[in-house]
Design a protein around this motif. Structure first.
Motif, short mmCIF file in Angstrom:
data_model
loop_
_atom_site.label_atom_id
_atom_site.label_comp_id
_atom_site.label_asym_id
_atom_site.label_seq_id
_atom_site.Cartn_x
_atom_site.Cartn_y
_atom_site.Cartn_z
N UNK A 37 -56.71 9.94 5.33
CA UNK A 37 -57.00 9.91 3.90
C UNK A 37 -56.35 11.13 3.26
N UNK A 38 -55.96 11.01 1.97
CA UNK A 38 -55.49 12.15 1.19
C UNK A 38 -56.46 12.36 0.04
N UNK A 87 -51.38 15.42 -3.62
CA UNK A 87 -50.91 15.36 -2.24
C UNK A 87 -49.72 14.42 -2.13
N UNK A 88 -48.91 14.62 -1.08
CA UNK A 88 -47.76 13.75 -0.88
C UNK A 88 -47.44 13.59 0.60
N UNK A 89 -46.80 12.47 0.92
CA UNK A 89 -46.30 12.20 2.28
C UNK A 89 -44.88 11.67 2.12
N UNK A 90 -43.91 12.36 2.71
CA UNK A 90 -42.50 12.06 2.49
C UNK A 90 -41.74 11.99 3.81
N UNK A 91 -40.85 11.01 3.92
CA UNK A 91 -39.99 10.81 5.09
C UNK A 91 -40.76 10.96 6.41
N UNK A 92 -41.73 10.10 6.58
CA UNK A 92 -42.54 10.06 7.80
C UNK A 92 -42.58 8.62 8.31
N UNK A 93 -42.93 8.43 9.58
CA UNK A 93 -43.10 7.07 10.08
C UNK A 93 -44.16 7.03 11.18
N UNK A 128 -54.65 8.40 -5.19
CA UNK A 128 -53.35 8.63 -5.82
C UNK A 128 -52.33 9.41 -5.03
N UNK A 129 -52.44 9.45 -3.70
CA UNK A 129 -51.46 10.15 -2.89
C UNK A 129 -50.06 9.58 -3.15
N UNK A 138 -48.68 0.09 1.57
CA UNK A 138 -49.13 0.67 0.31
C UNK A 138 -47.88 1.17 -0.40
N UNK A 139 -47.94 1.47 -1.70
CA UNK A 139 -46.73 1.93 -2.42
C UNK A 139 -46.05 3.09 -1.70
N UNK A 140 -44.77 2.91 -1.40
CA UNK A 140 -44.00 3.94 -0.71
C UNK A 140 -44.02 3.84 0.79
#
Length: 268
Positions: free
Chosen positions: A141-142, A147-153, A174-175, A190-192
């Motif tokens: 959870x964020x 907060x953000x999560x970028x270029x992860x898998x 709203x992460x 989810x979006x993104x």
């Protein structure tokens, strides 16, 4: 945590392969992380390859369990990290007491930014009722839109009491998720956060936004066929010798080492 229970200073260039990291018993709050249980400072360039990270809480009026491949709970940046171990978060209180189990491939509960990370370990969460589980391939959870999560898998399995385990992170609060991917059937989108087949997860062209020039690489000869972080790339067998264009390209992964050219290299 595998390195620290609580951290207020930067943790970098560390790893943990403990057989089992456990936090909890009869405590209202349990924090378990492959590197740190509760982090108030950045965690950079670290990994966990142990068997299991397990947090459990079973007493108190409001009980929480946080499990993450790198941190159980984090209020600061996590970057260039990965986890391969099982993540397990469990809460069980009698009656209808408030209870929350957070389980994420990188962090159980995220209050900051996550970048260039991946998880391949299974994630499990369990609570006395469905709404008590928060589960995601990268973050369980964020906390907010800050907060953000970028270029992860994530390619790890997700097992949760409810059917709402997210491939990357539940979209609540709203992460911001950007250029993140997860294997088909291992969480919901989810979006993104984009679902890919196993075959797609093995090729660099599937990862829009990933920097395969300096951060990520895929080794088709490795037993692990998905993207890996260049900062952990094993030293080549030839060590410091440079004899091919591939050898020359690999220099960028070892900026602190010396190399010598053993023959002319022809570029075509």
């Amino acid at each position: 945590g595998g390195i620290a229970g609580y951290s207020a200073g930067v943790i970098s260039n560390c790893y943990s392969n403990n057989k089992k990291i456990e936090a909890g018993a009869y405590m209202p709050n349990a924090y378990a992380g492959g590197i740190v249980g509760y982090s108030d400072a950045p965690v950079i360039n670290c990994y966990h390859t142990g068997d299991e990270i397990y947090s459990h809480s079973e007493t108190g009026d409001r009980i929480y369990a946080y499990s993450g491949g790198i941190a159980g709970y984090s209020t600061s940046q996590i970057s260039t990290c990965y986890n391969t171990g099982l993540i397990n978060s469990y809460v069980n209180a009698p009656g209808d007491r408030w209870q929350r189990a957070y389980g994420g491939g990188i962090v159980g509960l995220n209050a900051s930014n996550i970048e260039n990370c991946y998880n391949s370990g299974e994630i499990k969460t369990s609570a006395a009722y469905n709404e008590g589980c928060f589960t995601g391939g990268i973050a369980g959870q964020s906390l907010s839109s800050d907060t953000s999560i970028t270029t992860c898998y994530n390619v790890g399995l997700i097992t949760t009491r409810n059917a709402n385990g997210a491939g990357i992170c539940p979209p609540d609060n709203g992460v911001h998720i950007t250029d993140c991917y997860f294997m088909e059937g291992r969480g919901i989108a989810s979006p993104g956060a984009v679902s890919k087949t196993d075959a797609q997860m093995r090729v660099s062209s599937s990862y829009a936004g990933f920097d395969f020039a300096s951060v990520w690489y895929i080794d088709s000869t490795s037993s692990y066929p998905y993207p890996q972080l260049g900062s952990f790339r094993p030293l080549p067998a030839y060590r410091a010798e440079i004899s091919t264009t591939e050898d020359l390209s690999n220099i960028r992964y070892y900026p602190d080492r010396s190399f010598y050219l053993v023959n002319d290299i022809v570029f075509t």
